[in-house]
Design an enzyme around this catalytic site. Sequence first.
Site, PDB file in Angstrom:
ATOM      1  CG  MET A  15      -1.820  -1.066   1.476  1.00 59.53           C
ATOM      2  SD  MET A  15      -3.222  -0.946   0.383  1.00 59.53           S
ATOM      3  CE  MET A  15      -4.056   0.492   1.047  1.00 59.53           C
ATOM      4  CD  GLU A  89      -5.833  -1.520  -6.062  1.00 61.77           C
ATOM      5  OE1 GLU A  89      -5.263  -2.529  -5.585  1.00 61.77           O
ATOM      6  OE2 GLU A  89      -5.794  -0.407  -5.526  1.00 61.77           O
ATOM      7  CB  CYS A 150       9.507   2.255  12.240  1.00 62.58           C
ATOM      8  SG  CYS A 150      10.406   0.993  11.313  1.00 62.58           S
TER       9      CYS A 150
END
Length: 198
Positions: A15, A89, A150
């Site tokens: 994503m 997609e 992160c």
Amino acid sequence: MHVKPGVLELYIGPMKSGKTLAAIHRVEGLNYRDDVDFIFVKPKLDVREVGVTSRFGARQYDPVVADHEHPGCLYELLRPWHRVVVIDELQFFGEGIVPVIRQLLVGGMNIIGAGLDTNFRGEPFGYMPHLVGLASEVQKHTSVCEVAGCNTDAPLTQRLIDGQPAPYDSPEILVGDAEEGYEPRCIRHHEVPMLEPS
Ligand SMILES: [Zn+2]
């Protein structure tokens, strides 16, 4: 901007990795050519947006919606004058997508696909591995891990249900569940409860 007859080009990744934009960027130049017609296809499952606007130009890419459960419908959507088809997609397309893509390539179509290479489990999504095998060019995109602090490279997609990591036995494709969310994650922060260690 080159048209490559019979060639499959893929943009894959998690994503928010810019796959669709990369595919659009690939065909952007076709807007300036009168001799090439292309079509932008997306599965009916993906209803998040009606149109796709390119960051690189003002043109609106109005997608033609395909019944992803019956990939043979692609034959009916394409017209003899189409030389390039962009399929977004691609991971959602079901059984039959591989022979359909193969047939279109044999027929000389230049196919540009974008899709998730892995599902929320971090395993191959649908027929994507088969399509990677048919592709001449594959670009793996990554995102940035969204776990606070992160900021590491994120090759995977985390599914969250009510804010919690979705269990391994959750279905590969969830439809119409407003409580689910997705975010890119690094391998260290990608969580799949009940995942059997191998
Ligand atoms: Zn991380």
